[in-house]
Motif scaffolding. Structure first.
Motif: not given
Length: 89
Positions: A20, A23, A25, A67, A70, A73-74, A78, A86-87, A89
């Motif tokens: 990660a 990140i 949030q 996050i 999955g 989403p943050p 990423d 997994t994020t 875009r």
């Protein structure tokens, strides 16, 4: 309080594992103001390694795990699992 030393970790984006980078949030509080749960967090867990996430109540542990799994989403940043992003875009 003494800050922990930085330990170089393997790059999970290339070798597998989970990574990660950056990140963050942010949620809206009951009063409509932003509440920052995570801010610019980066971590790498190599394949086969174990990691522990500890901290005070309300520190963002569950948010981070959601996050990384999955589930959420943050706001920014990423996540990679086994070298694949997994994020969305």
């Amino acid at each position: 309080m003494r800050q922990p030393e930085s330990i170089p970790l393997p790059d999970a984006t290339a070798t597998g594992g989970i990574a990660a980078h950056g990140i963050s949030q942010t949620f809206r509080g009951d009063d409509g103001r932003p509440v920052v749960a995570l801010r610019d967090l980066s971590l790498t867990v190599a394949p086969g390694a174990f990691a522990s996430i500890i901290g005070p109540s309300g520190g963002g542990k569950s948010t981070l795990l959601n996050i990384l799994a999955g589930l959420d989403p943050p706001t920014a940043g990423d996540v990679w699992l086994d070298g694949a992003p997994t994020t969305p875009r």
